[in-house]
Scaffold this motif. Sequence first.
Motif, short mmCIF file in Angstrom:
data_model
loop_
_atom_site.label_atom_id
_atom_site.label_comp_id
_atom_site.label_asym_id
_atom_site.label_seq_id
_atom_site.Cartn_x
_atom_site.Cartn_y
_atom_site.Cartn_z
N ARG A 104 0.83 -1.21 0.00
CA ARG A 104 0.00 0.00 0.00
C ARG A 104 0.85 1.26 0.00
O ARG A 104 0.45 2.29 -0.54
N ASN A 105 2.02 1.18 0.61
CA ASN A 105 2.92 2.35 0.64
C ASN A 105 3.54 2.63 -0.73
O ASN A 105 4.00 3.75 -0.98
N MET A 106 3.58 1.63 -1.60
CA MET A 106 4.20 1.79 -2.91
C MET A 106 3.19 1.93 -4.04
O MET A 106 3.39 2.70 -4.98
N ALA A 107 2.10 1.19 -3.97
CA ALA A 107 1.17 1.09 -5.10
C ALA A 107 0.42 2.40 -5.32
O ALA A 107 -0.11 2.99 -4.38
N SER A 108 0.34 2.83 -6.57
CA SER A 108 -0.38 4.06 -6.91
C SER A 108 -1.84 3.73 -7.24
O SER A 108 -2.19 2.61 -7.62
N MET A 109 -2.68 4.75 -7.13
CA MET A 109 -4.10 4.55 -7.44
C MET A 109 -4.32 4.23 -8.91
O MET A 109 -5.08 3.34 -9.27
N GLY A 110 -3.62 4.95 -9.79
CA GLY A 110 -3.78 4.67 -11.21
C GLY A 110 -3.30 3.28 -11.57
O GLY A 110 -3.93 2.57 -12.36
N GLY A 111 -2.17 2.89 -10.99
CA GLY A 111 -1.65 1.55 -11.25
C GLY A 111 -2.57 0.47 -10.73
O GLY A 111 -2.73 -0.58 -11.36
N ASN A 112 -3.21 0.71 -9.59
CA ASN A 112 -4.13 -0.26 -9.04
C ASN A 112 -5.28 -0.53 -10.01
O ASN A 112 -5.69 -1.67 -10.21
N LEU A 113 -5.79 0.53 -10.63
CA LEU A 113 -6.91 0.36 -11.55
C LEU A 113 -6.51 -0.44 -12.79
O LEU A 113 -7.35 -1.10 -13.39
N CYS A 114 -5.23 -0.37 -13.16
CA CYS A 114 -4.77 -1.01 -14.39
C CYS A 114 -4.13 -2.38 -14.16
O CYS A 114 -3.63 -2.99 -15.11
N GLN A 115 -4.12 -2.87 -12.92
CA GLN A 115 -3.45 -4.14 -12.66
C GLN A 115 -4.12 -5.27 -13.42
O GLN A 115 -5.32 -5.24 -13.71
N ARG A 116 -3.33 -6.28 -13.75
CA ARG A 116 -3.81 -7.41 -14.52
C ARG A 116 -4.31 -8.52 -13.59
O ARG A 116 -4.02 -8.55 -12.39
N THR A 117 -5.04 -9.44 -14.16
CA THR A 117 -5.62 -10.53 -13.39
C THR A 117 -4.56 -11.39 -12.71
O THR A 117 -3.43 -11.50 -13.21
N ARG A 118 -4.94 -12.01 -11.61
CA ARG A 118 -4.06 -12.96 -10.93
C ARG A 118 -4.33 -14.39 -11.37
O ARG A 118 -3.84 -15.34 -10.75
N CYS A 119 -5.08 -14.60 -12.45
CA CYS A 119 -5.30 -15.94 -12.97
C CYS A 119 -3.96 -16.63 -13.20
O CYS A 119 -3.09 -16.10 -13.91
N ALA A 120 -3.78 -17.81 -12.62
CA ALA A 120 -2.50 -18.51 -12.71
C ALA A 120 -2.15 -18.89 -14.15
O ALA A 120 -0.96 -18.92 -14.52
N TYR A 121 -3.16 -19.14 -14.96
CA TYR A 121 -2.90 -19.51 -16.35
C TYR A 121 -2.39 -18.32 -17.16
O TYR A 121 -1.60 -18.48 -18.09
N PHE A 122 -2.83 -17.12 -16.81
CA PHE A 122 -2.32 -15.91 -17.43
C PHE A 122 -0.88 -15.65 -17.02
O PHE A 122 -0.03 -15.29 -17.85
N ARG A 123 -0.58 -15.88 -15.75
CA ARG A 123 0.72 -15.48 -15.23
C ARG A 123 1.81 -16.54 -15.39
O ARG A 123 2.98 -16.23 -15.21
N ASP A 124 1.44 -17.78 -15.71
CA ASP A 124 2.50 -18.79 -15.82
C ASP A 124 3.29 -18.68 -17.12
O ASP A 124 4.37 -19.28 -17.27
N GLY A 125 2.76 -17.93 -18.08
CA GLY A 125 3.51 -17.66 -19.30
C GLY A 125 3.52 -18.77 -20.33
O GLY A 125 4.06 -18.58 -21.43
N VAL A 126 2.94 -19.92 -20.04
CA VAL A 126 3.00 -21.04 -20.98
C VAL A 126 1.63 -21.64 -21.29
O VAL A 126 1.42 -22.19 -22.38
N SER A 127 0.69 -21.58 -20.36
CA SER A 127 -0.63 -22.17 -20.60
C SER A 127 -1.40 -21.36 -21.64
O SER A 127 -1.23 -20.14 -21.74
N PRO A 128 -2.26 -22.00 -22.42
CA PRO A 128 -3.12 -21.25 -23.33
C PRO A 128 -3.92 -20.20 -22.56
O PRO A 128 -4.56 -20.51 -21.55
N CYS A 129 -3.87 -18.97 -23.02
CA CYS A 129 -4.55 -17.87 -22.34
C CYS A 129 -4.87 -16.78 -23.35
O CYS A 129 -3.95 -16.20 -23.95
#
Length: 330
Positions: A104-129
């Motif tokens: 919370r001390n680092m994260a900006s409000m604008g960045g918070n609105l634009c953050q990407r999903t925490r879906c593991a398939y999106f973030r693992d870099g290899v699964s179909p997404c």
Amino acid sequence: MRPLAYARVSTVAEAVEIVAADPAGAFLAGGTTEIDLVRLGVARPDLLVDINDLPLHDIEDLPGGGVRIGALARMSEVARTPVIAGRYPGVAQALLLGASQQLRNMASMGGNLCQRTRCAYFRDGVSPCNKREPGSGCSALDGLNRGHAVLGTSEHCIATHPSDVAVALVAFDAVVHTAGPGGARRIPIDDFYLPPGDTPDRENPLRHGELITAIDLPPAGIAERSVYLKFRDRQSYEFALVSVCAAVRVEDGLVTEARLALGGVGTKPWRSRLAERRLLGAPATAESYAAAAAYELSAAVPRRHNTFKVELAQRAIVRGLTQAARGGMR
């Protein structure tokens, strides 16, 4: 990590110009999401433009009782600002429940609105997404989908949006201000988040090089008694299985106004307009709240592992409205 160019800017115009000129350029604020995605290989910018010196940190009153929050204001600062905690307690609570103190001390409000999903398939870099590689498929449809969405889904994506504060901002009709190569824009926050449809890789209407500069919260007397509740696997820092921002105005035992938004169940922060309309004129009782909640969730499309979210969301709505009707958290 792959090599990156880095630039630091001091004006909004300079930031927009540099990023717009580089198809692989990106803005860098708190970095709590962007750097993670770069390390994972999910985001692949060639240039990071540091915008932390831009004059976008202020939190100020607007005529009529609204508030403007600079896009670079940190989450912790916004949460403890008296005007936010007093006029929009649901927003302050969402910020406090949205991350650890360090983040919370680092994260900006604008960045918070634009953050990407925490879906593991999106973030693992290899699964179909389809978010990461359009047309590759959605691994979550038949995979481990316990944390995924039940509202606003499509056959191309069922990922949830992770922001807590966006849920509260949607409940109170916030407006996102931007600056870009085409000039300034005002985007109602409910329009800022796009349903996945056939293009889940396009999550918001921002154009390349367009920067969030501020977020306006319009005057809303009902917000002064708002609450934000978050239900998760652990009470320590964790993303929501279901969350709810609720506010309700009651006169002579009847609901005369209601604001309701859900997190953890939608592919975008979910404004519960069906429930809001169902509540108007209804008795301010748990039975009325439950009927409105069931009406809202009637459109849910659960998958194998997340069916429980339908009932959990309905219970969350009843609890949120009940608590808000009693005066909120204070």
